[in-house]
Design a protein around this motif. Structure first.
Motif, PDB file in Angstrom:
ATOM      1  N   GLN A 180      -6.032  -5.021  -5.429  1.00 29.91           N
ATOM      2  CA  GLN A 180      -4.770  -4.623  -6.055  1.00 29.91           C
ATOM      3  C   GLN A 180      -4.851  -4.980  -7.534  1.00 29.91           C
ATOM      4  O   GLN A 180      -5.491  -5.963  -7.874  1.00 29.91           O
ATOM      5  CB  GLN A 180      -3.597  -5.364  -5.402  1.00 29.91           C
ATOM      6  CG  GLN A 180      -3.406  -5.038  -3.920  1.00 29.91           C
ATOM      7  CD  GLN A 180      -3.015  -3.598  -3.653  1.00 29.91           C
ATOM      8  OE1 GLN A 180      -2.501  -2.918  -4.539  1.00 29.91           O
ATOM      9  NE2 GLN A 180      -3.278  -3.112  -2.446  1.00 29.91           N
ATOM     10  N   GLU A 216      -0.119  10.474  -1.006  1.00 29.14           N
ATOM     11  CA  GLU A 216      -0.577   9.170  -1.496  1.00 29.14           C
ATOM     12  C   GLU A 216      -0.213   8.075  -0.477  1.00 29.14           C
ATOM     13  O   GLU A 216      -1.043   7.225  -0.146  1.00 29.14           O
ATOM     14  CB  GLU A 216       0.052   8.865  -2.862  1.00 29.14           C
ATOM     15  CG  GLU A 216      -0.496   7.575  -3.427  1.00 29.14           C
ATOM     16  CD  GLU A 216       0.026   7.252  -4.822  1.00 29.14           C
ATOM     17  OE1 GLU A 216       0.310   8.191  -5.593  1.00 29.14           O
ATOM     18  OE2 GLU A 216       0.145   6.054  -5.129  1.00 29.14           O
ATOM     19  N   VAL A 218      -3.837  -0.884  -7.167  1.00 32.10           N
ATOM     20  CA  VAL A 218      -4.535   0.384  -6.985  1.00 32.10           C
ATOM     21  C   VAL A 218      -4.678   1.012  -8.370  1.00 32.10           C
ATOM     22  O   VAL A 218      -3.766   0.932  -9.189  1.00 32.10           O
ATOM     23  CB  VAL A 218      -3.681   1.289  -6.059  1.00 32.10           C
ATOM     24  CG1 VAL A 218      -4.104   2.737  -6.153  1.00 32.10           C
ATOM     25  CG2 VAL A 218      -3.742   0.781  -4.634  1.00 32.10           C
ATOM     26  N   TYR A 245      -2.873   5.367   1.815  1.00 31.51           N
ATOM     27  CA  TYR A 245      -2.815   3.915   2.047  1.00 31.51           C
ATOM     28  C   TYR A 245      -2.766   3.612   3.541  1.00 31.51           C
ATOM     29  O   TYR A 245      -3.444   2.718   4.036  1.00 31.51           O
ATOM     30  CB  TYR A 245      -1.580   3.303   1.369  1.00 31.51           C
ATOM     31  CG  TYR A 245      -1.518   3.537  -0.121  1.00 31.51           C
ATOM     32  CD1 TYR A 245      -2.661   3.431  -0.904  1.00 31.51           C
ATOM     33  CD2 TYR A 245      -0.323   3.865  -0.756  1.00 31.51           C
ATOM     34  CE1 TYR A 245      -2.618   3.653  -2.268  1.00 31.51           C
ATOM     35  CE2 TYR A 245      -0.264   4.088  -2.120  1.00 31.51           C
ATOM     36  CZ  TYR A 245      -1.417   3.988  -2.874  1.00 31.51           C
ATOM     37  OH  TYR A 245      -1.367   4.217  -4.222  1.00 31.51           O
ATOM     38  N   GLU A 246      -1.942   4.382   4.227  1.00 31.92           N
ATOM     39  CA  GLU A 246      -1.763   4.126   5.655  1.00 31.92           C
ATOM     40  C   GLU A 246      -3.072   4.380   6.423  1.00 31.92           C
ATOM     41  O   GLU A 246      -3.497   3.556   7.235  1.00 31.92           O
ATOM     42  CB  GLU A 246      -0.664   5.060   6.153  1.00 31.92           C
ATOM     43  CG  GLU A 246      -0.120   4.693   7.501  1.00 31.92           C
ATOM     44  CD  GLU A 246       0.893   5.740   7.960  1.00 31.92           C
ATOM     45  OE1 GLU A 246       1.956   5.846   7.324  1.00 31.92           O
ATOM     46  OE2 GLU A 246       0.588   6.462   8.927  1.00 31.92           O
TER      47      GLU A 246
END
Ligand code: GLU
Length: 290
Positions: free
Chosen positions: A74, A58, A76, A62-63
Motif C-alpha cells: 500500500q 477496480e 496502490v 482488489y477483491e
C-alpha cells in the motif's frame, strides 16, 4: 523502501473489465517471483483511459486478487495520479526534437497508405504512419492533435542498437535487440488523454523502481518502444519476462472483450484459489511474506 539489490515486481491491470485466468496467471507469477526473490510486489491500476475505466472493475480487481491470496504494497499505485509526470516526460522528448503533432485520423492514414501500394504494417497489423504531419511545419501541440514520435530522429539520437534482457518462459535470459524502427512513428500522446500507454508504463516503472517487468507475451513487441523511450529519457531498463498467454479451449487468447469467463464466475461455480493455481500449472501458494 527498496533494500540494496532488492527486486521490485508489479502487476498492472487496466480497470476496464473483470479479471480472467490470464490476469490471474500474470498476477500470481509476479507475486510468486517476488516472494521467491524476497522482493516487493506492487499493484498498479492503469486507469489513464478515462473513458473505459470503471470504479466497479477496480473494486473487483482488489477483491479477486485478495481472493487469490495475493498481498500487495500500500498504497496502490494509480496512473491517473501521474499525468504531470507523463507531461514532463513528453516535454523532455519535445525538447529533444523527437515529437511532432499529428492531426490525421485512422481513416486519413488508411487512405494515404492505400495510395502507397504495398505499405508496411506494424506489429499490431496497422499501417505504419506515412509521415504526413511530420512533413508539415512543426505545429504547437494542441489538445486537438496526437503527438507522435519521430522514429528516425529518435533512433539517430540514441545511436547504436538498444537491447533488453528477456527471461521469457524459462530461467535462461537472452539479450533481445530492440529494433524499434519497425513500429514507425508511434503515437505517444493521444489527443483525448494527453498521454499513452507507452509513456505511462515507462515513466511509472522508473518512478516505482520496478526492476522486473513480468507480463504477457502480447506486450513483447511493445517493449521495443519502451526500451527506446527509456534510453531517450535516461531511465533505467528493467529486466523483462514475457510469459505465455493463457488460451481458451479454442486456442484463442483470453480477452476481456470476448466472453472469456471472469475469475469471479469461476469462483461462483465453486473453484478455489488452489484450483485456479492448478488450472494455470502454478505451484501451490507461496507464503505471503511480503
Ligand atoms: N495495463 C496493461 C494490461 O492490462 C498491462 C501493462 C503492462 O504490464 O505493462 O494489459
Amino acid at each position: 523502501m527498496t533494500g540494496p539489490g532488492q527486486k521490485v515486481f508489479r502487476f498492472a491491470p487496466s480497470p476496464n473489465g473483470y479479471l480472467h485466468l490470464g490476469h490471474a496467471y500474470s498476477a500470481l507469477l509476479n507475486f510468486d517471483l517476488a516472494c521467491r526473490a524476497g522482493g516487493r510486489f506492487l499493484l498498479r491500476i492503469e486507469d489513464i483511459d478515462v473513458v473505459r475505466r470503471r470504479v466497479e472493475f477496480e473494486a473487483a480487481i482488489y477483491e479477486d486478487l485478495a481472493w487469490l491470496g495475493l498481498v500487495w504494497e500500500q498504497p496502490v499505485r494509480r496512473q491517473s495520479e501521474h499525468f504531470d509526470d507523463y507531461a514532463a516526460a513528453l516535454a523532455r522528448l519535445d525538447a529533444l526534437g523527437v515529437l511532432y503533432a499529428c492531426t490525421c485520423s485512422r481513416a486519413d492514414i488508411a487512405r494515404a497508405t492505400r495510395a502507397l501500394g504495398d505499405w508496411p504494417r506494424d506489429f499490431d497489423g496497422a499501417p505504419l504512419y506515412p509521415g504526413t504531419c511530420r512533413e508539415k511545419a512543426r505545429m504547437a501541440p494542441s489538445l486537438a492533435a496526437n503527438r507522435r514520435l519521430d522514429m528516425s530522429r529518435a533512433s539517430a539520437l540514441v545511436g547504436g542498437e538498444i537491447q533488453w534482457r528477456e527471461h521469457g518462459a524459462g530461467e535462461a535470459a537472452a539479450e533481445i535487440a530492440a529494433s524499434p524502427a519497425a513500429w514507425g512513428d508511434v503515437v505517444l500522446a493521444r489527443r483525448d488523454i494527453g498521454s499513452s500507454y507507452h509513456i505511462a508504463v515507462v515513466v511509472d516503472d522508473a518512478l516505482q523502481g520496478v526492476t522486473d517487468v513480468v507480463r504477457g507475451r502480447d506486450l513483447f513487441e511493445a517493449t521495443r518502444i519502451h526500451r527506446l523511450l527509456q534510453q531517450l529519457l535516461g531511465l533505467p531498463a528493467p529486466a523483462y519476462r514475457h510469459h505465455e498467454l493463457v488460451l481458451d479451449e479454442g486456442g484463442q487468447k483470453l480477452a476481456k472483450s470476448r466472453a472469456s469467463k471472469p475469475l469471479r464466475a469461476l469462483r461462483a461455480q465453486g473453484a478455489s484459489p488452489a484450483d485456479i493455481r492448478e488450472m494455470l500449472g502454478l505451484a501451490k501458494g507461496q507464503s505471503a511474506s511480503l
